[in-house]
Design an enzyme around this catalytic site. Structure first.
Site, PDB file in Angstrom:
ATOM      1  N   SER A 259       0.849  -1.184   0.000  1.00 11.85           N
ATOM      2  CA  SER A 259       0.000   0.000   0.000  1.00 11.85           C
ATOM      3  C   SER A 259       0.885   1.234   0.000  1.00 11.85           C
ATOM      4  O   SER A 259       2.113   1.128   0.051  1.00 11.85           O
ATOM      5  CB  SER A 259      -0.907   0.005   1.231  1.00 11.85           C
ATOM      6  N   LYS A 260       0.217   2.395  -0.025  1.00  7.88           N
ATOM      7  CA  LYS A 260       0.943   3.670  -0.143  1.00  7.88           C
ATOM      8  C   LYS A 260       2.028   3.840   0.896  1.00  7.88           C
ATOM      9  O   LYS A 260       3.055   4.444   0.641  1.00  7.88           O
ATOM     10  CB  LYS A 260      -0.038   4.827  -0.020  1.00  7.88           C
ATOM     11  N   ARG A 261       1.768   3.309   2.094  1.00  4.41           N
ATOM     12  CA  ARG A 261       2.784   3.570   3.110  1.00  4.41           C
ATOM     13  C   ARG A 261       4.095   2.831   2.820  1.00  4.41           C
ATOM     14  O   ARG A 261       5.115   3.077   3.448  1.00  4.41           O
ATOM     15  CB  ARG A 261       2.240   3.300   4.518  1.00  4.41           C
ATOM     16  N   GLY A 263       5.559   3.192   0.000  1.00  8.11           N
ATOM     17  CA  GLY A 263       6.211   3.996  -1.039  1.00  8.11           C
ATOM     18  C   GLY A 263       5.265   4.181  -2.203  1.00  8.11           C
ATOM     19  O   GLY A 263       4.081   3.892  -2.104  1.00  8.11           O
TER      20      GLY A 263
END
Ligand code: GLU
Length: 490
Positions: A259-261, A263
């Site tokens: 997921s976005k966290r 990168g």
């Protein structure tokens, strides 16, 4: 029971696959990998690769997202072979332009008595669902409208439901996971067309896979739960089921779902960070597929070796460090003239002016790219590490400059500068022999002289070989940079 593995013509017919993104955001790493596996499989099998935009949800689909997906597909080099013609090229298929086809197929199922109109309102369905929940009964649609039939014209506000028949077990021979048995698969009479005439996701997918004669459905395994319903639809349409290959999802380095966290998720963000498309393709190919322990593949090798049997059954872990390493390998191998072209926006972003680039000209830019490509992991790193060879302000590692440029080092650099001025020509070979002679006369190693000079010149402790770099920069800029460094107190 329906077997996805025995689709009789799938084994002999020309391979036809599709990538079917919903345009609700950018093309993310997982989607790009699915697209790539479809493309590689099609190219390996001399088959056909189709791009189909699944945009039947007008609230979530945007043209901006479609444009972004196409841009990313083109950047990765994933060309598609069919589609409606747009300006002399194939556009993607778009489901929103195919609504008549879904309605026609719903009509056929209605006529065959395999589907029926349902007039239950969302409120009624919700009330019944709640009651069933309270009584611990099945939440499936209770078939209340089954008797209503399929009169030629739709009753006001009616949806169309599939009349699901047959045993509760659905089995597919998944090409990645092996046999998958859905024990209590008997799906409820699910909706094909909503009351507004829009197809549901499962219906549109199957109608299109049928019309596009898709032989292999290669997609993320988050879609496995849709498969029994889709199989039921093939049965209702009396058509063979395609082969399925459900690819395991991608995890972040901490083994939670990517997921976005972890990168950047969007493929084009990697372009902006200075990744080469072939590095991205190579990385994505290896993310869940392998060929021995080979890491670096040309496109021909990927196409030649790619088979679904070698797609792993367990989730792959996204490793940004490995991607960066791989990108460095590709930068190292890239032809300098291509690299120079790709680098221009990165040089501009690092502060080099457009005029500065134009003044130097392409041959010179290529020579810079060629000198710096050895050690850069991204284009953006290459641009900022080479920015000092251009006119204009350059960034310096002040701490390192202060540490290495001691008074003694400065004196040596100053003396060298004076000797360089007397050289008949400012070439790498002449510079090197001057530095060597000078080092020998001082009883020093070449590096002891070159390193302070390098740091005075570049403001950095690492750079490409110093003599060709100086030749490229030219005497005036070399002198200016070094004099500036000598002026600084330290
Ligand atoms: N549109 C679906 C998605 O974006 C893919 C459907 C499919 O591959 O069957 O996840």
């Amino acid at each position: 029971m329906a077997s996805g593995g025995s689709a009789s013509d799938a084994s002999t017919a020309k391979v036809r696959v599709r990538f079917a993104p919903s345009p609700t955001g950018y093309l993310h790493v997982g989607g790009a990998r699915t697209a790539l596996y479809n493309w590689l499989f099609a190219r390996h099998e001399n088959g056909v690769f189709i791009l189909r935009i699944e945009d039947t949800d007008p609230e979530r689909s945007t043209d901006e997202s479609v444009a972004g997906i196409l841009e990313a597909m083109r950047w990765l080099g994933l060309d598609w072979d069919e589609g409606p013609e747009v300006g002399g090229a194939f556009g993607p298929y778009r489901q929103a332009e195919r609504l008549d086809l879904y309605r026609e197929h719903a009509r056929r199922l209605l006529d065959a008595g395999k589907a029926y109109y349902c007039v239950c309102t969302p409120e009624e369905l919700e009330a019944r669902r709640k009651a069933a929940l309270a009584a611990s009964l099945s939440l499936k649609y209770d078939g209340r409208c089954r008797g209503r039939g399929s009169r030629p014209s739709a009753p006001e506000g009616a949806a169309v439901r599939l009349l699901v028949q047959g045993a509760g077990v659905v089995e597919i021979a998944d090409l990645v996971h092996g046999p998958i048995r859905f024990e209590d698969a008997e799906p409820d009479d699910f909706i094909l067309l909503r009351s507004d005439g829009m197809p549901t996701y499962n219906f549109a997918v199957v109608v299109d896979d049928v019309l596009m004669r898709i032989t292999h459905v290669i997609r993320g395994d988050d879609h496995i739960s849709n498969t029994p319903r889709q199989v039921k639809l093939y049965e209702a349409l009396d058509l063979p089921v395609p082969r399925f290959a459900h690819i395991p999802m991608i995890l972040g380095p901490d083994r939670s779902r990517l997921s976005k966290r972890h990168g950047a998720m969007g493929v084009m963000a990697y372009q902006q960070m200075g990744y080469l498309p072939e590095a991205m393709v190579n990385y994505l190919a290896r993310l869940g597929w392998s060929h021995g322990d080979q890491e670096i593949f040309t496109q021909e090798e990927l196409i030649g070796h790619f088979t679904l049997e070698k797609v792993g059954r367990t989730p792959a872990v996204f490793d940004p460090v490995k991607l960066e390493w791989l990108n460095g390998q590709y930068i190292k191998r890239a032809v300098p003239d291509r690299l120079a072209g790709l680098l221009k926006p990165f040089w501009e972003a690092s502060g080099v002016s457009r005029e500065g680039l134009d003044r130097r000209g392409d041959a010179w830019l290529q020579a810079v790219a060629g000198l710096f490509q050895e050690r850069a992991r991204t284009l953006s790193e290459l641009a900022s590490s080479s920015q000092f060879v251009f006119e204009g302000k350059s960034e310096r590692d002040e701490a390192a400059v202060r540490k290495i440029l001691t008074q003694e080092a400065k004196d040596r650099v100053r003396a060298l500068l004076q000797e360089i001025e007397t050289l008949p020509s400012f070439t790498a070979a002449d510079l090197e022999s001057l530095f060597r002679t000078r080092a020998a006369s001082l009883g020093l190693k070449l590096v002891d002289l070159a390193q302070p000079f390098r740091i005075a010149l570049s403001g950095k402790t690492v750079s490409p070989p110093i003599f060709p770099m100086m030749e490229l920069m030219g005497w005036n800029l070399v002198r200016r940079r070094v004099e500036e460094a000598l002026k600084e107190d330290g």
